[in-house]
Motif scaffolding. Structure first.
Motif, mmCIF file in Angstrom:
data_model
loop_
_atom_site.group_PDB
_atom_site.id
_atom_site.type_symbol
_atom_site.label_atom_id
_atom_site.label_comp_id
_atom_site.label_asym_id
_atom_site.label_seq_id
_atom_site.Cartn_x
_atom_site.Cartn_y
_atom_site.Cartn_z
ATOM 1 N N ALA A 105 -0.803 -6.997 -1.109
ATOM 2 C CA ALA A 105 -0.752 -8.512 -1.097
ATOM 3 C C ALA A 105 -2.134 -9.081 -1.141
ATOM 4 O O ALA A 105 -2.524 -10.000 -1.815
ATOM 5 N N PHE A 106 -2.953 -8.664 -0.159
ATOM 6 C CA PHE A 106 -4.387 -9.172 0.336
ATOM 7 C C PHE A 106 -5.164 -8.899 -0.945
ATOM 8 O O PHE A 106 -5.845 -9.857 -1.336
ATOM 9 N N TYR A 107 -5.375 -7.593 -1.443
ATOM 10 C CA TYR A 107 -6.210 -7.421 -2.496
ATOM 11 C C TYR A 107 -5.820 -8.266 -3.858
ATOM 12 O O TYR A 107 -6.584 -8.521 -4.598
ATOM 13 N N ALA A 108 -4.772 -8.451 -4.353
ATOM 14 C CA ALA A 108 -3.985 -9.254 -5.285
ATOM 15 C C ALA A 108 -4.488 -10.570 -5.161
ATOM 16 O O ALA A 108 -5.390 -11.209 -6.148
ATOM 17 N N GLU A 113 -8.953 -15.240 -5.731
ATOM 18 C CA GLU A 113 -9.607 -16.243 -5.125
ATOM 19 C C GLU A 113 -11.064 -15.914 -5.066
ATOM 20 O O GLU A 113 -11.757 -16.867 -4.753
ATOM 21 N N VAL A 114 -11.405 -14.811 -4.986
ATOM 22 C CA VAL A 114 -13.045 -14.559 -4.610
ATOM 23 C C VAL A 114 -13.638 -13.756 -5.512
ATOM 24 O O VAL A 114 -14.749 -14.240 -6.126
ATOM 25 N N LEU A 115 -12.847 -12.654 -6.418
ATOM 26 C CA LEU A 115 -13.645 -12.252 -7.486
ATOM 27 C C LEU A 115 -13.355 -12.638 -8.891
ATOM 28 O O LEU A 115 -12.807 -12.308 -9.679
ATOM 29 N N THR A 116 -13.913 -13.810 -8.787
ATOM 30 C CA THR A 116 -14.039 -14.820 -10.060
ATOM 31 C C THR A 116 -14.899 -14.320 -10.914
ATOM 32 O O THR A 116 -15.756 -13.827 -10.646
ATOM 33 N N ILE A 176 -11.116 -1.988 -6.132
ATOM 34 C CA ILE A 176 -10.981 -3.238 -6.492
ATOM 35 C C ILE A 176 -11.990 -4.244 -7.053
ATOM 36 O O ILE A 176 -11.580 -5.044 -8.262
ATOM 37 N N PHE A 177 -13.415 -4.071 -6.624
ATOM 38 C CA PHE A 177 -14.265 -4.780 -7.294
ATOM 39 C C PHE A 177 -14.460 -4.324 -8.692
ATOM 40 O O PHE A 177 -14.811 -5.222 -9.547
ATOM 41 N N CYS A 178 -14.168 -3.256 -8.862
ATOM 42 C CA CYS A 178 -14.435 -2.822 -10.526
ATOM 43 C C CYS A 178 -13.435 -3.010 -11.312
ATOM 44 O O CYS A 178 -13.600 -3.395 -12.580
ATOM 45 N N LEU A 179 -12.201 -3.264 -10.978
ATOM 46 C CA LEU A 179 -11.232 -4.172 -11.621
ATOM 47 C C LEU A 179 -11.698 -5.382 -12.064
ATOM 48 O O LEU A 179 -11.482 -5.947 -13.282
ATOM 49 N N ARG A 195 -1.573 -7.117 -10.307
ATOM 50 C CA ARG A 195 -1.014 -6.732 -9.175
ATOM 51 C C ARG A 195 -0.491 -5.132 -9.159
ATOM 52 O O ARG A 195 -0.779 -4.375 -8.379
ATOM 53 N N GLU A 196 -0.075 -4.602 -10.503
ATOM 54 C CA GLU A 196 0.153 -3.199 -10.474
ATOM 55 C C GLU A 196 -0.826 -2.380 -10.458
ATOM 56 O O GLU A 196 -1.015 -1.312 -9.860
ATOM 57 N N MET A 197 -2.050 -2.683 -11.017
ATOM 58 C CA MET A 197 -3.335 -2.111 -11.045
ATOM 59 C C MET A 197 -3.925 -2.083 -9.475
ATOM 60 O O MET A 197 -4.417 -1.076 -9.107
ATOM 61 N N VAL A 198 -3.721 -3.154 -8.630
ATOM 62 C CA VAL A 198 -4.060 -3.186 -7.434
ATOM 63 C C VAL A 198 -3.159 -2.121 -6.678
ATOM 64 O O VAL A 198 -3.664 -1.201 -5.775
ATOM 65 N N ALA A 199 -2.183 -1.950 -6.734
ATOM 66 C CA ALA A 199 -1.069 -1.257 -6.211
ATOM 67 C C ALA A 199 -1.427 0.043 -6.385
ATOM 68 O O ALA A 199 -1.226 1.185 -5.687
ATOM 69 N N GLN A 200 -1.794 0.677 -7.612
ATOM 70 C CA GLN A 200 -2.144 2.084 -7.948
ATOM 71 C C GLN A 200 -3.559 2.381 -7.124
ATOM 72 O O GLN A 200 -3.379 3.409 -6.687
ATOM 73 N N ARG A 201 -4.417 1.606 -6.787
ATOM 74 C CA ARG A 201 -5.448 1.848 -6.155
ATOM 75 C C ARG A 201 -5.099 1.991 -4.662
ATOM 76 O O ARG A 201 -5.757 2.609 -4.072
#
Length: 273
Positions: A105-108, A113-116, A176-179, A195-201
């Motif tokens: 939830a946080f990284y999604a 919000e931040v990695l724009t 996450i930054f690489c995404l 979100r699925e990509m975040v979950a994988q990491r």
């Protein structure tokens, strides 16, 4: 419309002496346009390019910024500072919620919000120029510290952590930054949702970090309460001997993450709930 009257220029509240009444708005427009231009083209974009985009002259631009370097510094300071949402502290620290769910939830949210587009590309361009050292780092350090603390708690490990443990968390954060880098620099569109990509990491992190943080640092004896027999491959230490029948059964990444590390059968709290 003229910015002057017969009595001379009027100043907006808080504007520096001599600044025209629309001075603050024009300064903001210059910073915004410069941010867009530098994010799109890179820091080699010229003030001539910027003036043309704004429809003003270069001399007028230099009335607001003494040099291009000063403008770049202002853009990077504002764009790469990042914002910490008050709700993130509460969400990351809600230990009644499994760590996996909290991290996903946080990284999604962090991705959106931040990695724009602006921030990611400016971070890349400024890094290539050797600029922006220390920028964007306060937020990153705050995240790493919190995720490390919550991870060690979830793994039933003491709060004190070493550089090796911090590096495991940093690897998650950088993945996450690489995404975002792939999305905003390479124009990549994931086959799955972000979100699925975040979950994988996050699952990859949980599978490795639970074991990695329980390993003794080279030269130190393992904690006899935590350490179990080494695995047949890699010599990694489990907190309890793995169930052989359970290990042979096929399972998905999320299930493996939940089973990767348990203190022992008598411990009520498991690593990932």
């Amino acid at each position: 419309m003229s910015d002057t009257t017969e009595d001379g220029p009027r100043r907006a509240a808080g504007a520096p002496p001599g600044r025209r009444p629309n001075g603050l708005a024009r300064e903001r427009a210059i910073v915004t346009a410069a941010t867009d231009l530098f994010a799109e083209i890179g820091l080699d974009a010229t003030t001539r390019d910027l003036a043309a985009r704004l429809g003003i002259t270069q001399p007028l631009l230099y009335r607001y910024f003494d040099s291009k370097e000063a403008l770049v510094e202002r853009v990077l300071a504002e764009a790469l500072s990042g914002d910490w949402k008050p709700g993130w502290d509460r969400a990351l620290g809600e230990r009644a919620v499994p760590l996996r769910e909290r991290l996903i939830a946080f990284y999604a949210d962090y991705l959106d919000e931040v990695l724009t587009y602006r921030r990611v590309r400016l971070a890349l361009f400024s890094g290539l120029k050797g600029l922006g050292e220390g920028l964007f780092q306060d937020l990153r350090a705050r995240i790493l510290d919190r995720v490390l603390r919550e991870s060690r708690c979830a793994f039933s490990l003491p709060e004190a952590a070493g550089a090796r443990d911090a590096e495991l968390v940093r690897a998650l954060h950088d993945s996450i930054f690489c995404l975002a880098l792939r999305r905003h620099v390479h124009g990549w569109s994931p086959a799955w949702g972000m979100r699925e990509m975040v979950a994988q990491r996050v699952d990859t992190f949980l599978e490795g970090a639970a074991v990695g943080m329980a390993r003794p640092v080279c030269g130190e004896a393992p904690d006899t309460e935590l350490a179990g027999p080494p695995l047949s491959t890699g010599g990694l230490l489990w907190a309890a001997a793995p169930d052989r029948d359970r290990d042979r059964a096929p399972r998905g990444a999320a299930t493996r993450a939940a089973m990767v590390w348990e203190k022992n059968e008598a411990t009520p709290q498991r690593a990932h709930d």
